[in-house]
Design a protein around this motif. Structure first.
Motif, PDB file in Angstrom:
ATOM      1  N   PRO A 119       0.838  -1.216   0.000  1.00 37.89           N
ATOM      2  CA  PRO A 119       0.000   0.000   0.000  1.00 37.89           C
ATOM      3  C   PRO A 119       0.864   1.254   0.000  1.00 37.89           C
ATOM      4  N   LEU A 120       0.333   2.296  -0.633  1.00 37.45           N
ATOM      5  CA  LEU A 120       1.055   3.561  -0.713  1.00 37.45           C
ATOM      6  C   LEU A 120       1.022   4.260   0.633  1.00 37.45           C
ATOM      7  N   LYS A 121       2.201   4.727   1.073  1.00 39.44           N
ATOM      8  CA  LYS A 121       2.283   5.473   2.310  1.00 39.44           C
ATOM      9  C   LYS A 121       1.758   6.896   2.084  1.00 39.44           C
ATOM     10  N   ALA A 122       1.222   7.479   3.124  1.00 38.10           N
ATOM     11  CA  ALA A 122       0.643   8.823   3.026  1.00 38.10           C
ATOM     12  C   ALA A 122       1.707   9.839   2.620  1.00 38.10           C
ATOM     13  N   ASN A 123       1.314  10.704   1.651  1.00 39.42           N
ATOM     14  CA  ASN A 123       2.170  11.797   1.195  1.00 39.42           C
ATOM     15  C   ASN A 123       3.492  11.325   0.607  1.00 39.42           C
ATOM     16  N   GLU A 124       3.551  10.093   0.125  1.00 38.48           N
ATOM     17  CA  GLU A 124       4.763   9.577  -0.505  1.00 38.48           C
ATOM     18  C   GLU A 124       4.390   8.888  -1.815  1.00 38.48           C
ATOM     19  N   GLY A 125       5.309   8.919  -2.755  1.00 41.68           N
ATOM     20  CA  GLY A 125       5.073   8.253  -4.027  1.00 41.68           C
ATOM     21  C   GLY A 125       5.524   6.800  -3.984  1.00 41.68           C
ATOM     22  N   HIS A 126       5.235   6.100  -5.052  1.00 41.95           N
ATOM     23  CA  HIS A 126       5.638   4.700  -5.152  1.00 41.95           C
ATOM     24  C   HIS A 126       7.122   4.599  -5.503  1.00 41.95           C
ATOM     25  N   ARG A 127       7.754   3.542  -4.975  1.00 34.53           N
ATOM     26  CA  ARG A 127       9.152   3.241  -5.272  1.00 34.53           C
ATOM     27  C   ARG A 127       9.263   1.768  -5.627  1.00 34.53           C
ATOM     28  N   ALA A 128       9.910   1.498  -6.761  1.00 33.72           N
ATOM     29  CA  ALA A 128      10.074   0.104  -7.185  1.00 33.72           C
ATOM     30  C   ALA A 128      10.963  -0.671  -6.232  1.00 33.72           C
ATOM     31  N   ASN A 129      11.825   0.012  -5.543  1.00 35.61           N
ATOM     32  CA  ASN A 129      12.727  -0.654  -4.593  1.00 35.61           C
ATOM     33  C   ASN A 129      11.970  -1.254  -3.418  1.00 35.61           C
ATOM     34  N   ASP A 130      10.722  -0.830  -3.205  1.00 37.14           N
ATOM     35  CA  ASP A 130       9.917  -1.360  -2.097  1.00 37.14           C
ATOM     36  C   ASP A 130       9.122  -2.603  -2.505  1.00 37.14           C
ATOM     37  N   TRP A 131       9.263  -3.051  -3.726  1.00 34.97           N
ATOM     38  CA  TRP A 131       8.437  -4.158  -4.215  1.00 34.97           C
ATOM     39  C   TRP A 131       9.066  -5.531  -3.982  1.00 34.97           C
ATOM     40  N   GLY A 132      10.182  -5.554  -3.326  1.00 33.20           N
ATOM     41  CA  GLY A 132      10.847  -6.835  -3.084  1.00 33.20           C
ATOM     42  C   GLY A 132      11.803  -7.202  -4.211  1.00 33.20           C
ATOM     43  N   ASP A 133      11.945  -8.471  -4.463  1.00 32.15           N
ATOM     44  CA  ASP A 133      12.869  -8.973  -5.481  1.00 32.15           C
ATOM     45  C   ASP A 133      12.254  -8.763  -6.867  1.00 32.15           C
ATOM     46  N   LEU A 134      12.793  -7.807  -7.608  1.00 30.97           N
ATOM     47  CA  LEU A 134      12.250  -7.480  -8.925  1.00 30.97           C
ATOM     48  C   LEU A 134      12.512  -8.579  -9.952  1.00 30.97           C
ATOM     49  N   ALA A 135      13.405  -9.490  -9.640  1.00 28.86           N
ATOM     50  CA  ALA A 135      13.686 -10.607 -10.542  1.00 28.86           C
ATOM     51  C   ALA A 135      12.638 -11.710 -10.420  1.00 28.86           C
ATOM     52  N   GLN A 136      11.720 -11.584  -9.454  1.00 29.98           N
ATOM     53  CA  GLN A 136      10.665 -12.577  -9.239  1.00 29.98           C
ATOM     54  C   GLN A 136       9.290 -11.895  -9.358  1.00 29.98           C
ATOM     55  N   PRO A 137       8.859 -11.597 -10.580  1.00 29.17           N
ATOM     56  CA  PRO A 137       7.567 -10.913 -10.746  1.00 29.17           C
ATOM     57  C   PRO A 137       6.396 -11.859 -10.501  1.00 29.17           C
ATOM     58  N   LEU A 138       5.237 -11.259 -10.306  1.00 25.15           N
ATOM     59  CA  LEU A 138       4.011 -12.028 -10.141  1.00 25.15           C
ATOM     60  C   LEU A 138       3.554 -12.641 -11.473  1.00 25.15           C
ATOM     61  N   TRP A 139       3.823 -11.950 -12.561  1.00 29.73           N
ATOM     62  CA  TRP A 139       3.398 -12.411 -13.886  1.00 29.73           C
ATOM     63  C   TRP A 139       4.273 -11.765 -14.942  1.00 29.73           C
ATOM     64  N   LYS A 140       4.448 -12.467 -16.065  1.00 32.36           N
ATOM     65  CA  LYS A 140       5.160 -11.931 -17.227  1.00 32.36           C
ATOM     66  C   LYS A 140       4.318 -12.161 -18.469  1.00 32.36           C
ATOM     67  N   GLY A 141       4.314 -11.182 -19.368  1.00 30.78           N
ATOM     68  CA  GLY A 141       3.562 -11.345 -20.600  1.00 30.78           C
ATOM     69  C   GLY A 141       3.650 -10.107 -21.469  1.00 30.78           C
ATOM     70  N   ARG A 142       2.689  -9.982 -22.350  1.00 34.11           N
ATOM     71  CA  ARG A 142       2.674  -8.874 -23.314  1.00 34.11           C
ATOM     72  C   ARG A 142       1.738  -7.765 -22.840  1.00 34.11           C
ATOM     73  N   LEU A 143       2.068  -6.526 -23.208  1.00 35.63           N
ATOM     74  CA  LEU A 143       1.213  -5.366 -22.917  1.00 35.63           C
ATOM     75  C   LEU A 143       0.834  -4.705 -24.233  1.00 35.63           C
ATOM     76  N   ARG A 144      -0.447  -4.418 -24.380  1.00 34.14           N
ATOM     77  CA  ARG A 144      -0.920  -3.647 -25.538  1.00 34.14           C
ATOM     78  C   ARG A 144      -1.775  -2.485 -25.047  1.00 34.14           C
ATOM     79  N   ILE A 145      -1.640  -1.342 -25.732  1.00 31.71           N
ATOM     80  CA  ILE A 145      -2.557  -0.216 -25.522  1.00 31.71           C
ATOM     81  C   ILE A 145      -3.525  -0.225 -26.691  1.00 31.71           C
ATOM     82  N   ILE A 146      -4.791  -0.436 -26.393  1.00 32.14           N
ATOM     83  CA  ILE A 146      -5.811  -0.595 -27.425  1.00 32.14           C
ATOM     84  C   ILE A 146      -6.773   0.587 -27.360  1.00 32.14           C
TER      85      ILE A 146
END
Length: 205
Positions: free
Chosen positions: A24-51
């Protein structure tokens, strides 16, 4: 009965993106990727399209079999936020049946994230242009008077005269420049009097 399918425009394709579960986002602070844990172990991998469709645009996360998530993109209420500590990671708001969830998204290359940003910016410009179309500009010269045009052409049988300043009206028939009606002397009225000649100089003896 034939049903006409709505035309889709593909604004952007990323061959591979990673999706993360984020805290969850902390009050008055932005998101940081460093807080997401091990970035080499994502929840899912796949393709992204903007439609893009006539109803709007959406980010669609998919693989060869299923659609993992779909996030509608409204420029007036953006569903994508950049993180504070990297240009390759973003937070995406996903809504489904009134429920909201936030997921992290990461690109393999910075060039992919750059193209992703450009695609969203281009769509945002077109979206705002449709909401606020520019008024049509009248190309008529500002120096021309307004109103209907007047017809100054002569009709059949019409004539016009031009008065030239400094020139008197034409003399009547038979009158000379001195105002007399014949070749005789001066007229008693209305004529131009003749002036006497200048005196001659005295002869030298």
């Amino acid at each position: 009965m034939d049903i006409e399918e709505e035309i889709e425009s593909i604004l952007y394709i990323a061959r591979e993106v990673s999706v993360y579960k984020i805290p969850p986002l902390k009050a008055n602070e932005g998101h940081r990727a460093n807080d997401w844990g091990d970035l080499a172990q994502p929840l899912w991998k796949g393709r992204l399209r903007i439609i893009e469709k006539s109803t709007g645009a959406a980010l669609q996360f998919e693989d060869s079999q299923t659609v993992f998530a779909r996030a509608e993109y409204d420029p007036s209420h953006p569903s994508v936020d950049a993180v504070l500590d990297s240009s390759r990671y973003f937070v995406v708001r996903v809504e489904d049946a009134g429920r909201k969830a936030y997921i992290g998204m990461g690109f393999v290359e910075r060039s992919d994230s750059f193209d992703f940003n450009v695609a969203l910016q281009d769509y945002t410009k077109r979206f705002k242009a449709r909401l606020n179309p520019e008024p049509e500009v009248d190309e008529a010269s500002p120096y021309l008077p307004a109103g209907p045009k007047k017809d100054y052409s002569l009709k059949e049988g019409q004539t016009f005269s031009i008065a030239i300043p400094g020139r008197s009206k034409a003399s009547p028939t038979g009158a000379n420049l001195l105002g007399s009606s014949g070749s005789g002397g001066l007229s008693s009225g209305g004529g131009i009097p003749l002036l006497p000649p200048p005196p001659s100089a005295p002869k030298k003896r």
